[in-house]
Design a protein around this motif. Sequence first.
Motif, PDB file in Angstrom:
ATOM      1  N   PHE A 182       0.852  -1.199   0.000  1.00  0.00           N
ATOM      2  CA  PHE A 182       0.000   0.000   0.000  1.00  0.00           C
ATOM      3  C   PHE A 182       0.884   1.243   0.000  1.00  0.00           C
ATOM      4  CE2 PHE A 182      -2.948  -3.015   2.228  1.00  0.00           C
ATOM      5  CZ  PHE A 182      -3.989  -2.951   1.318  1.00  0.00           C
ATOM      6  N   PRO A 183       0.418   2.384  -0.516  1.00  0.00           N
ATOM      7  CA  PRO A 183      -0.936   2.606  -0.999  1.00  0.00           C
ATOM      8  C   PRO A 183      -1.263   1.789  -2.273  1.00  0.00           C
ATOM      9  CG  PRO A 183       0.141   4.707  -0.567  1.00  0.00           C
ATOM     10  CD  PRO A 183       1.190   3.652  -0.508  1.00  0.00           C
ATOM     11  N   LEU A 184      -0.368   1.744  -3.258  1.00  0.00           N
ATOM     12  CA  LEU A 184      -0.554   0.892  -4.437  1.00  0.00           C
ATOM     13  C   LEU A 184       0.659   1.044  -5.339  1.00  0.00           C
ATOM     14  CD1 LEU A 184      -1.394   2.881  -7.055  1.00  0.00           C
ATOM     15  CD2 LEU A 184      -3.559   2.916  -5.873  1.00  0.00           C
ATOM     16  N   ILE A 185       0.734   0.163  -6.329  1.00  0.00           N
ATOM     17  CA  ILE A 185       1.820   0.186  -7.308  1.00  0.00           C
ATOM     18  C   ILE A 185       1.220   0.563  -8.664  1.00  0.00           C
ATOM     19  CG2 ILE A 185       3.668  -1.129  -8.394  1.00  0.00           C
ATOM     20  CD1 ILE A 185       3.971  -0.866  -5.355  1.00  0.00           C
ATOM     21  N   TYR A 186       1.637   1.680  -9.217  1.00  0.00           N
ATOM     22  CA  TYR A 186       1.061   2.116 -10.491  1.00  0.00           C
ATOM     23  C   TYR A 186       1.970   1.818 -11.682  1.00  0.00           C
ATOM     24  CZ  TYR A 186       4.033   6.319 -10.536  1.00  0.00           C
ATOM     25  OH  TYR A 186       5.096   7.185 -10.554  1.00  0.00           O
ATOM     26  N   ALA A 187       3.200   1.372 -11.419  1.00  0.00           N
ATOM     27  CA  ALA A 187       4.102   1.002 -12.514  1.00  0.00           C
ATOM     28  C   ALA A 187       4.986  -0.153 -12.067  1.00  0.00           C
ATOM     29  CB  ALA A 187       4.966   2.186 -12.940  1.00  0.00           C
ATOM     30  N   GLU A 188       5.154  -1.136 -12.959  1.00  0.00           N
ATOM     31  CA  GLU A 188       6.034  -2.276 -12.710  1.00  0.00           C
ATOM     32  C   GLU A 188       7.003  -2.401 -13.875  1.00  0.00           C
ATOM     33  OE1 GLU A 188       3.728  -5.810 -12.205  1.00  0.00           O
ATOM     34  OE2 GLU A 188       2.420  -4.942 -10.672  1.00  0.00           O
ATOM     35  N   LYS A 189       8.267  -2.627 -13.566  1.00  0.00           N
ATOM     36  CA  LYS A 189       9.277  -2.778 -14.618  1.00  0.00           C
ATOM     37  C   LYS A 189       8.997  -4.002 -15.498  1.00  0.00           C
ATOM     38  CE  LYS A 189      13.011  -0.745 -11.837  1.00  0.00           C
ATOM     39  NZ  LYS A 189      14.246  -1.035 -11.090  1.00  0.00           N
ATOM     40  N   SER A 327      10.188   4.600 -13.078  1.00  0.00           N
ATOM     41  CA  SER A 327      10.396   3.286 -12.458  1.00  0.00           C
ATOM     42  C   SER A 327      11.813   3.050 -11.958  1.00  0.00           C
ATOM     43  CB  SER A 327      10.004   2.172 -13.434  1.00  0.00           C
ATOM     44  OG  SER A 327      10.738   2.256 -14.646  1.00  0.00           O
ATOM     45  N   GLY A 328      12.737   3.948 -12.236  1.00  0.00           N
ATOM     46  CA  GLY A 328      14.071   3.836 -11.668  1.00  0.00           C
ATOM     47  C   GLY A 328      15.031   2.979 -12.466  1.00  0.00           C
ATOM     48  N   GLU A 329      16.039   2.416 -11.762  1.00  0.00           N
ATOM     49  CA  GLU A 329      17.146   1.735 -12.412  1.00  0.00           C
ATOM     50  C   GLU A 329      16.817   0.307 -12.845  1.00  0.00           C
ATOM     51  OE1 GLU A 329      21.468   2.773 -11.146  1.00  0.00           O
ATOM     52  OE2 GLU A 329      20.315   2.588  -9.294  1.00  0.00           O
ATOM     53  N   LEU A 330      17.470  -0.115 -13.930  1.00  0.00           N
ATOM     54  CA  LEU A 330      17.460  -1.511 -14.327  1.00  0.00           C
ATOM     55  C   LEU A 330      18.174  -2.342 -13.262  1.00  0.00           C
ATOM     56  CD1 LEU A 330      18.220  -3.030 -17.776  1.00  0.00           C
ATOM     57  CD2 LEU A 330      19.660  -3.709 -15.852  1.00  0.00           C
ATOM     58  N   PRO A 410       1.468   6.669  -4.246  1.00  0.00           N
ATOM     59  CA  PRO A 410       1.586   5.487  -5.119  1.00  0.00           C
ATOM     60  C   PRO A 410       3.037   5.278  -5.544  1.00  0.00           C
ATOM     61  CG  PRO A 410      -0.325   6.781  -5.732  1.00  0.00           C
ATOM     62  CD  PRO A 410       0.424   7.587  -4.715  1.00  0.00           C
ATOM     63  N   MET A 411       3.394   4.011  -5.719  1.00  0.00           N
ATOM     64  CA  MET A 411       4.798   3.651  -5.933  1.00  0.00           C
ATOM     65  C   MET A 411       5.000   2.903  -7.243  1.00  0.00           C
ATOM     66  SD  MET A 411       5.526   2.167  -2.097  1.00  0.00           S
ATOM     67  CE  MET A 411       4.121   1.047  -2.205  1.00  0.00           C
ATOM     68  N   THR A 412       6.273   2.735  -7.603  1.00  0.00           N
ATOM     69  CA  THR A 412       6.674   1.861  -8.694  1.00  0.00           C
ATOM     70  C   THR A 412       7.551   0.764  -8.107  1.00  0.00           C
ATOM     71  OG1 THR A 412       8.740   3.017  -9.216  1.00  0.00           O
ATOM     72  CG2 THR A 412       6.720   3.852 -10.223  1.00  0.00           C
ATOM     73  N   MET A 413       7.739  -0.329  -8.858  1.00  0.00           N
ATOM     74  CA  MET A 413       8.595  -1.401  -8.338  1.00  0.00           C
ATOM     75  C   MET A 413       9.147  -2.265  -9.457  1.00  0.00           C
ATOM     76  SD  MET A 413       6.122  -4.286  -6.627  1.00  0.00           S
ATOM     77  CE  MET A 413       5.079  -5.343  -7.641  1.00  0.00           C
ATOM     78  N   GLY A 414      10.153  -3.042  -9.101  1.00  0.00           N
ATOM     79  CA  GLY A 414      10.756  -3.964 -10.048  1.00  0.00           C
ATOM     80  C   GLY A 414      10.085  -5.307 -10.059  1.00  0.00           C
ATOM     81  N   GLY A 415       9.320  -5.623  -9.015  1.00  0.00           N
ATOM     82  CA  GLY A 415       8.599  -6.890  -8.972  1.00  0.00           C
ATOM     83  C   GLY A 415       7.498  -6.927 -10.007  1.00  0.00           C
ATOM     84  N   GLY A 416       7.163  -8.131 -10.421  1.00  0.00           N
ATOM     85  CA  GLY A 416       6.090  -8.308 -11.398  1.00  0.00           C
ATOM     86  C   GLY A 416       4.908  -9.003 -10.769  1.00  0.00           C
ATOM     87  N   THR A 417       3.704  -8.458 -10.915  1.00  0.00           N
ATOM     88  CA  THR A 417       2.503  -9.053 -10.342  1.00  0.00           C
ATOM     89  C   THR A 417       1.499  -9.378 -11.445  1.00  0.00           C
ATOM     90  OG1 THR A 417       1.182  -7.037 -10.060  1.00  0.00           O
ATOM     91  CG2 THR A 417       2.845  -7.516  -8.359  1.00  0.00           C
ATOM     92  N   TYR A 418       0.425 -10.041 -11.028  1.00  0.00           N
ATOM     93  CA  TYR A 418      -0.650 -10.370 -11.968  1.00  0.00           C
ATOM     94  C   TYR A 418      -1.338  -9.131 -12.542  1.00  0.00           C
ATOM     95  CZ  TYR A 418      -0.853 -15.454 -11.070  1.00  0.00           C
ATOM     96  OH  TYR A 418      -0.606 -16.794 -10.998  1.00  0.00           O
TER      97      TYR A 418
END
Length: 470
Positions: A182-189, A327-330, A410-418
């Motif tokens: 939370f709050p939520l992820i609006y971008a995923e690498k 989304s930041g760095e590779l 809201p955040m971004t992350m490197g993890g991948g979700t459904y």
Amino acid sequence: MFEEELIEKIDELIEKHREDFLEDLRKLIAVRSVQGEAKENAPFGEGPRKALEVALEIARKMGCETKNVDNYAGHVQFGEGGKLYGVLGHLDVVPEGEGWETDPYELHMKDGFLIGRGVADNKGPSLGALYALKIVKELGVEPKNTVRIIFGTNEESGFGGVQYYFQKEPYPDVAIVPDAGFPLIYAEKGIINYTFKMKFSGENHHTKILKFKGGTASNVVPQNCEVKIETQKVSEVEYTLKNFKPQNGANIEWKISGNTFEIKTTGKPAHASTPQLGVNAISAMLEFLTRLDLGDEWNKAIKVLYHKLGRDHHGEGLRISGKDGISGELTCNLGVISMNDEFLEAVINIRYPIFYNSGMMTFQIKEAMKPFEVEVGKDSKPLYVPKESELVQTLLSIYREITGDYTSEPMTMGGGTYARAVPYGVAFGAGFPGDPDSHVHQANERIKLESIPKFIKIYALVLYRWLKEG
């Protein structure tokens, strides 16, 4: 805004079902749902099939309508007609690895945490979404729309379960995924695996590798790596071992039997989206092997692997490092290495920024890794839902109303979700800002006990709003 009476009723129902939730979670944790060999009626092995069976049986005992789609995935449904809303969770887990203080497949409670493989990723939050649906039903809601809690069975190894499911069932119009924070992820690498293979001619040399094995999955920083060496230069190899200390801080130990060395490096596991939080045992082993003379072919292979993959977390050795403003760095994780009589094989997991050109990245990797043969895995494209979108703003408003947290964004992350498996969805919970590390993909995976009623309440209010919308 929700009425105070509604929120109080939800709180009462959550407390009423507290022990039932814990017992059902215990049943799910007891299933070792690591992907295994495909069998008839078990496309991802017996463990994931069993976990799906257990979850759907829990839902049926709640009086819910369920459907099993050929043991690839299944859903629990409430309502008919209107818009179709989805909550996508997964019941498979990564291998348990080493270092557990308790049995990873028994639910334990200690110091305010629930501990067990899958409590956080993702059986606990998935079950929480199911209990949220149960609570909304008990509120007596007359649904104007349809909600499905969808359970996948191989999220950790490729999304094949939900891809098959959506060939048989419609996509939800809107979806959330309780598999992040939370709050939520609006971008995923974006995510791609690359496999590197090299065949050897079998040249006769005074020092040769008989065994090379490390890591359990590409999306986990490897905790262990083992090598077996046969050598005519016993004293030289032993001297090198005694004077070697891995730069990344991994531990190294060995034993000698005649002219054979069995060497093991031990690091610290972490999720591949944050490789800097782990200590890579394969990288440490490669560094050591660069100190030995293994013959021309092996010397070249080891140096390429170490210098291109083993010395950084961001693809600098491959010359693909970079970042974008969202989304930041590779990131790059050397996750698995193995060998057989014919070839050496290594697998990396790359999480690339959402505005990257993955085709150009692949071209560069193939050039950088010569003379290795390069196999390119599935390109799981990035996810991006603008922060200004109706979905993000609606979920954010519910989260803020319930938690009083108006500062977290809201955040971004490197993890991948459904969330990337559907046309319109985001990851929403179940971790809260400030919660201690849940040790996902590591030993002693845990979830804060007091967080569970909070995320069930949030999910119940989301489902309530979806079902009541005109």
